[in-house]
Design a protein around this motif. Sequence first.
Motif, PDB file in Angstrom:
ATOM      1  N   VAL A  90      -0.821   4.658  -1.155  1.00 55.34           N
ATOM      2  CA  VAL A  90      -2.071   4.752  -0.363  1.00 55.34           C
ATOM      3  C   VAL A  90      -2.639   5.204   0.799  1.00 55.34           C
ATOM      4  O   VAL A  90      -1.807   4.513   1.462  1.00 55.34           O
ATOM      5  N   LYS A  91      -3.261   6.640   1.608  1.00 55.12           N
ATOM      6  CA  LYS A  91      -2.730   7.324   2.697  1.00 55.12           C
ATOM      7  C   LYS A  91      -4.310   7.288   2.795  1.00 55.12           C
ATOM      8  O   LYS A  91      -4.483   7.775   3.825  1.00 55.12           O
ATOM      9  N   THR A  92      -5.477   6.476   2.147  1.00 54.30           N
ATOM     10  CA  THR A  92      -6.433   7.237   2.711  1.00 54.30           C
ATOM     11  C   THR A  92      -7.248   6.163   3.606  1.00 54.30           C
ATOM     12  O   THR A  92      -8.550   6.139   4.333  1.00 54.30           O
ATOM     13  N   VAL A  93      -6.720   4.871   4.110  1.00 50.97           N
ATOM     14  CA  VAL A  93      -7.329   4.049   4.858  1.00 50.97           C
ATOM     15  C   VAL A  93      -6.696   4.659   6.489  1.00 50.97           C
ATOM     16  O   VAL A  93      -5.422   4.673   6.316  1.00 50.97           O
ATOM     17  N   LYS A  94      -7.577   3.928   7.333  1.00 52.35           N
ATOM     18  CA  LYS A  94      -6.868   4.269   8.798  1.00 52.35           C
ATOM     19  C   LYS A  94      -6.351   3.465   9.355  1.00 52.35           C
ATOM     20  O   LYS A  94      -5.264   3.068   9.927  1.00 52.35           O
TER      21      LYS A  94
ATOM     22  N   LEU B 121       0.898  -1.470   0.166  1.00 56.07           N
ATOM     23  CA  LEU B 121       0.530   0.019   0.184  1.00 56.07           C
ATOM     24  C   LEU B 121       0.923   1.266   0.403  1.00 56.07           C
ATOM     25  O   LEU B 121       0.338   2.197  -1.205  1.00 56.07           O
ATOM     26  N   ALA B 122       1.947   0.765   0.464  1.00 56.26           N
ATOM     27  CA  ALA B 122       2.568   2.512   0.916  1.00 56.26           C
ATOM     28  C   ALA B 122       3.371   2.525  -0.538  1.00 56.26           C
ATOM     29  O   ALA B 122       3.639   3.998  -0.339  1.00 56.26           O
TER      30      ALA B 122
END
Lengths: 415, 256
Positions: free
Chosen positions: B130-134, B125-126
């Motif tokens: 991707v930065k949108t999930v908690k 994800l990094a």
Amino acid sequence: MSATLTPDRTAEAPSIASNARDYLERVRGGDMGALPAVFGLLVLCVVFAILRPAFLTSINFANLFTQGAAVTVIAMGLVFVLLLGEIDLSAGFASGVCAAVLAVTLTNIGLPWYVGVLLAIATGVVIGIVLGTLVAKLGIPSFVVTLAAFLAFQGLVLVLVDEGTNISIRDPVIVAIANRNLPPALGWALFAVGVAGYGALQLMRARKRAARGLVADPISLIALRVGTLAVLAGFAVYFLNLERSRNAVVVSLKGVPIVVPIILVLLILWTFVLRRTAFGRHIYAVGGNAEAARRAGIGVDRIKISAFVICSSMAAVGGILAASRATSVDPNTGGANVLLFAVGAAVIGGTSLFGGKGRVLDAVLGGAVVAVIENGMGLMGYPASVKYMVTGCVLLLAAGVDALSRKRAAASGLR
Amino acid sequence: MTPVLELRGIDKSFGPVQVLHDVAFTAYAGEVTALVGDNGAGKSTLVKCVGGIYPIDSGDYLFEGKPVHVNSPRDAAELGIEIVYQDLALCDNLDIVQNMFLGRERRNGLVLDEDSMEELAQKTLASLSVKTVKSIRQLVSSLSGGQRQTVAIAKAVLWNSKVVILDEPTAALGVAQTAQVLELVRRLADNGLAVVLISHNMNDVFAVADRIAALYLGRMAAQVKAADVTHSQVVELITSGRSGELGLKNGSGVTQ
């Protein structure tokens, strides 16, 4: 969409407070988990304790375990089938068939107890394979397949017990399961091993995750969990180790009933299978989205059949416990309300009837609720009619909570 | 440059109905190739042939320049071809990590190796920024449409795949989420993957695509560089199979 996540490990170290916040958020979002069961259990216990002081005696407490054991164990197996969104209505009579196999092997043929137990469980496995294959390969709805089996097994029990005779079981090992207790010292030893083992596992996991730089549970939370377990289990062991016999000189009655460690071992075993193995993960996946599981290369049919096998073999274990408690097997073993109580136990505990959500622990908590209702209402002197109606209402209530929380989860799903 | 994926002269019929006529298609590493066409043009059939769900009747299937036979989804996955279908195929009751590794879990003996899976999922994800999930331990049921699409794409990328095919990834998304997913699609190509994007939306196509392949009634009308054509030319190719010099000549199926 909130802030950032990714490898932002330093930002918020988890604490008891943040964990509690997350939990509250989940509950509000419709994921009630075992909350209703725990709450219901507390309320029921308080009410019965006030109305009938006899409810709180150590002898009644020990009775609760032996009364609820069979239903709880059958419910544990049902959790696997319910997780797939299927149902097994025949689990009650499957337990009856397996108990009858046990009784025939022990009493009529005279083989040793372990052969009887093995044959009973093997019968459960065969039943599971047949039911599972009919559901998975032929695609007959599980409701219909197991309803048919429900009727057929009723007849099978009758055949096995020779059209209605009562076969008594005198094998000391089998009888001991539901009627004897552990020596008090062994009870405490088990308690120590259990609590220490649980604590060590939790600590090890947290340390391993922290070493990899992953979010780990804080020590304070682990201490709280282990502490809670120690207090509850310690209290239970102490209470069960009190002298329960009215006439202790003649016959002493104290210690943890043997069914308790049996239930605990099954609970740990199946929790491990569901939570820590690929097989367990695939069960959740098939229950959540069978098509996604199929595309991920999971053998959906194989998973379905194994769930039915687990369910029926746990029903066999439940049948053995029931036979032990009654020290006999008759055409009613596993009949009447056993199946509905077991389904009720799983659902009351928080396992969803829609599949994909549930734990083995749910069966134990729900089983406790069912056992407390039956036991408490019995003490109050209510007739069976009232007990049935109350249990039915509780089951309906639990299914209602399940359906409502699902609706709520759907509504809050797109946060 | 050899294309990662190259199809030549693909024919595919279902019974008496021929769905694909002599279709040629190429996808290059580091590029987004948009596959466009009207409903029924054969986009899905073509993709399913690539993914090994439908066997091809005739034609050549080349992967990294070498002819291969793809007879099942497993063959395609082994080559490094991943398809993200429109319905995403995620389990709502599992969390992000569990979904990304579904069916290919890492284990330590009997036990699932949760920690290494979590680590790898986080890394993937990094790498896609991707930065949108908690939290990656969040259940998929709590994710928005765009986030789900992101998870599905990340799942496809996790396996060192070389070709990622996305079936209408923005069809069900709002404006902001569409932009996010398109950004992610671009990033996949920039990371060196060959990306095939099926889309109806010309804005999306021109926003991210390097090449555009237009299907018309089962024939490849044209495969061109996005920079060389205009919006309206592509629309013409989709609706009539030709646009000026581009496209099918008299329905002969000869591609430019």
